[in-house]
Design an enzyme around this catalytic site. Structure first.
Site, mmCIF file in Angstrom:
data_model
loop_
_atom_site.group_PDB
_atom_site.id
_atom_site.type_symbol
_atom_site.label_atom_id
_atom_site.label_comp_id
_atom_site.label_asym_id
_atom_site.label_seq_id
_atom_site.Cartn_x
_atom_site.Cartn_y
_atom_site.Cartn_z
ATOM 1 N N LYS A 1 0.826 -1.214 0.000
ATOM 2 C CA LYS A 1 0.000 0.000 0.000
ATOM 3 C C LYS A 1 0.863 1.269 0.000
ATOM 4 O O LYS A 1 0.647 2.167 -0.799
ATOM 5 C CB LYS A 1 -0.927 0.023 1.233
ATOM 6 C CG LYS A 1 -1.866 -1.161 1.342
ATOM 7 C CD LYS A 1 -2.867 -0.989 2.475
ATOM 8 C CE LYS A 1 -2.246 -0.938 3.864
ATOM 9 N NZ LYS A 1 -1.606 -2.198 4.302
ATOM 10 N N ARG B 1 -9.475 0.547 9.084
ATOM 11 C CA ARG B 1 -9.003 -0.792 9.381
ATOM 12 C C ARG B 1 -10.069 -1.655 10.055
ATOM 13 O O ARG B 1 -9.809 -2.810 10.395
ATOM 14 C CB ARG B 1 -7.803 -0.699 10.305
ATOM 15 C CG ARG B 1 -6.470 -0.791 9.506
ATOM 16 C CD ARG B 1 -5.437 -1.007 10.491
ATOM 17 N NE ARG B 1 -4.147 -1.490 10.226
ATOM 18 C CZ ARG B 1 -3.116 -0.844 9.707
ATOM 19 N NH1 ARG B 1 -3.247 0.318 9.172
ATOM 20 N NH2 ARG B 1 -1.937 -1.391 9.685
ATOM 21 N N ARG C 1 11.587 -5.378 5.031
ATOM 22 C CA ARG C 1 11.275 -3.968 4.770
ATOM 23 C C ARG C 1 12.198 -3.023 5.545
ATOM 24 O O ARG C 1 12.447 -3.212 6.727
ATOM 25 C CB ARG C 1 9.825 -3.708 5.183
ATOM 26 C CG ARG C 1 9.404 -2.277 5.043
ATOM 27 C CD ARG C 1 7.927 -2.149 4.921
ATOM 28 N NE ARG C 1 7.215 -2.450 6.155
ATOM 29 C CZ ARG C 1 5.888 -2.411 6.244
ATOM 30 N NH1 ARG C 1 5.151 -2.133 5.187
ATOM 31 N NH2 ARG C 1 5.300 -2.682 7.382
ATOM 32 N N ARG D 1 11.313 -0.876 10.891
ATOM 33 C CA ARG D 1 10.243 -0.478 11.805
ATOM 34 C C ARG D 1 10.228 -1.374 13.030
ATOM 35 O O ARG D 1 10.437 -2.571 12.931
ATOM 36 C CB ARG D 1 8.886 -0.598 11.093
ATOM 37 C CG ARG D 1 8.548 0.622 10.284
ATOM 38 C CD ARG D 1 7.328 0.423 9.467
ATOM 39 N NE ARG D 1 6.208 -0.195 10.184
ATOM 40 C CZ ARG D 1 4.979 -0.283 9.691
ATOM 41 N NH1 ARG D 1 4.718 0.211 8.497
ATOM 42 N NH2 ARG D 1 4.023 -0.854 10.378
ATOM 43 N N ARG E 1 -0.228 -8.825 13.548
ATOM 44 C CA ARG E 1 -0.794 -7.827 12.624
ATOM 45 C C ARG E 1 -1.565 -8.506 11.501
ATOM 46 O O ARG E 1 -2.605 -8.013 11.059
ATOM 47 C CB ARG E 1 0.326 -6.937 12.073
ATOM 48 C CG ARG E 1 0.806 -5.942 13.125
ATOM 49 C CD ARG E 1 2.198 -5.422 12.845
ATOM 50 N NE ARG E 1 2.273 -4.688 11.615
ATOM 51 C CZ ARG E 1 3.384 -4.603 10.865
ATOM 52 N NH1 ARG E 1 4.483 -5.231 11.223
ATOM 53 N NH2 ARG E 1 3.370 -3.899 9.770
HETATM 54 P P1 AMP Z 1 0.817 0.523 9.350
HETATM 55 O O1 AMP Z 1 1.997 1.397 9.150
HETATM 56 O O2 AMP Z 1 -0.355 0.933 8.518
HETATM 57 O O3 AMP Z 1 1.135 -0.939 9.204
HETATM 58 O O4 AMP Z 1 0.368 0.739 10.876
HETATM 59 C C1 AMP Z 1 1.229 0.431 11.957
HETATM 60 C C2 AMP Z 1 0.439 0.298 13.236
HETATM 61 O O5 AMP Z 1 -0.228 1.532 13.526
HETATM 62 C C3 AMP Z 1 -0.661 -0.741 13.199
HETATM 63 O O6 AMP Z 1 -0.190 -2.046 13.491
HETATM 64 C C4 AMP Z 1 -1.611 -0.207 14.272
HETATM 65 O O7 AMP Z 1 -1.101 -0.462 15.565
HETATM 66 C C5 AMP Z 1 -1.525 1.292 14.061
HETATM 67 N N1 AMP Z 1 -2.534 1.767 13.073
HETATM 68 C C6 AMP Z 1 -2.310 2.264 11.824
HETATM 69 N N2 AMP Z 1 -3.453 2.600 11.204
HETATM 70 C C7 AMP Z 1 -4.442 2.301 12.083
HETATM 71 C C8 AMP Z 1 -5.863 2.403 12.041
HETATM 72 N N3 AMP Z 1 -6.503 2.862 10.947
HETATM 73 N N4 AMP Z 1 -6.559 2.001 13.129
HETATM 74 C C9 AMP Z 1 -5.950 1.540 14.226
HETATM 75 N N5 AMP Z 1 -4.614 1.395 14.333
HETATM 76 C C10 AMP Z 1 -3.859 1.780 13.279
#
Ligand code: AMP
Length: 232
Positions: free
Chosen positions: A31, A106, A145, A178, A189
Site C-alpha cells: 500500500k 481498518r 522492509r 520499523r 498484525r
Molecule cells: P501501518 O503502518 O499501517 O502498518 O500501521 C502500523 C500500526 O499503527 C498498526 O499495526 C496499528 O497499531 C496502528 N494503526 C495504523 N493505522 C491504524 C488504524 N486505521 N486504526 C488503528 N490502528 C492503526
C-alpha cells in the site's frame, strides 16, 4: 520530455478522474509503496495513519504515548485516536486535489465514520483498491522492509535492486527497520487484518467501490495494474 509531465497533471485535475482512494490490503501488501508512486505522478496526498502514529510516538506527544503500546503489540490503536487524526488531516487544503488513505480504515466502525467525515467535507470516495498478496510473500516483504533514513524511500533487503540500497548508504542514509516489523508482531498484525480489516472487502464491494488487483510481482507490474484499475 517535460511536455509529457506538464500535460499529465492539468488534464487529470480538470477531468477529475478517480483519485479519492482507499488502499486496502494486509500489512506488506504494498500500500505505502504504491501510494508513493501515485503521489509522485499525480500530486495527490498520501495519508497513512501508521506514519502519522509513528510521528506522534517519535515526538513523545500524549497521543503518541497512548498509541505506542498497541502499535508495539501489533494491535489496532483506538478508533477515537485514529479518527481524530483523520478528521484533522482531511480538513487540510492539500487534500482537495485528491488523497490516498493508506492503512485507514481498518475496521467497520472506522469505515462508517469515514463516510460521515467525507460527507461533511463533500468529498466522497471514488474507489477502494484491494492489493491481494499471498501470505509467504507478505512475510518476506515485512521482514525485509527498511526505510532510508535520508529520503524516506521504502526499500527491501530481499527485493530492492542493490543499486537502490547502495544509493541510500552512499548518501549517508541508514536502512531503518520499523519496530513492529519483527516476526512476533507481524503474526499478530496479519491476524488483526484477517479478523478486523478483511470484512471491509465485502463492505466496499457492496458499495460498488471495490477494485481488486493482484499485488504480487514487481513494483512496476503492480503499479501498471493499479493505474489500469483506476483508469489513469
Ligand atoms: P501501518 O503502518 O499501517 O502498518 O500501521 C502500523 C500500526 O499503527 C498498526 O499495526 C496499528 O497499531 C496502528 N494503526 C495504523 N493505522 C491504524 C488504524 N486505521 N486504526 C488503528 N490502528 C492503526
Amino acid at each position: 520530455q517535460s511536455g509529457g509531465v506538464s500535460l499529465q497533471r492539468p488534464r487529470f485535475l480538470q477531468d477529475r478522474l478517480i483519485m479519492r482512494i482507499v488502499f486496502l490490503g494486509a500489512p506488506g501488501s504494498g500500500k505505502g509503496t504504491q501510494a508513493q508512486r501515485l503521489v509522485a505522478d499525480f500530486g495527490v496526498v498520501q495519508i497513512s495513519t501508521g506514519d502519522l502514529l509513528r510521528a506522534a510516538v517519535a515526538s513523545g506527544s500524549d497521543l503518541g504515548k497512548r498509541a505506542k503500546a498497541a502499535m508495539d503489540a501489533g494491535e489496532l490503536v483506538s478508533d477515537e485516536i485514529v479518527l481524530g487524526m483523520i478528521r484533522d488531516r482531511l480538513q487540510e487544503p492539500d487534500t482537495k486535489a485528491g488523497f490516498i488513505l493508506d492503512g485507514f480504515p481498518r475496521n467497520l466502525a472506522q469505515a462508517r465514520a469515514l463516510e460521515g467525515v467525507l460527507q461533511e467535507v463533500g468529498q466522497p470516495l471514488d474507489a477502494v483498491c484491494l492489493l491481494d498478496v499471498d501470505f509467504d510473500i507478505l512475510m518476506k516483504r515485512l521482514t525485509g522492509r527498511r526505510t532510508c533514513s535520508r529520503t524516506g524511500k521504502l526499500l527491501n533487503i530481499y527485493f530492492s535492486p542493490q543499486s537502490e540500497i547502495d544509493a541510500c548508504k552512499e548518501r549517508g542514509g541508514e536502512l531503518i527497520q520499523r519496530a513492529d516489523d519483527n516476526e512476533e508482531t507481524i503474526g499478530n498484525r496479519l491476524q488483526v487484518y484477517r479478523d478486523q480489516t478483511e470484512p471491509l472487502v465485502g463492505f466496499y464491494r457492496e458499495a460498488g467501490l471495490l477494485k481488486e488487483l493482484a499485488g504480487d510481482g514487481s513494483m512496476d507490474e503492480v503499479y501498471g495494474r493499479l493505474k489500469a484499475a483506476l483508469g489513469v
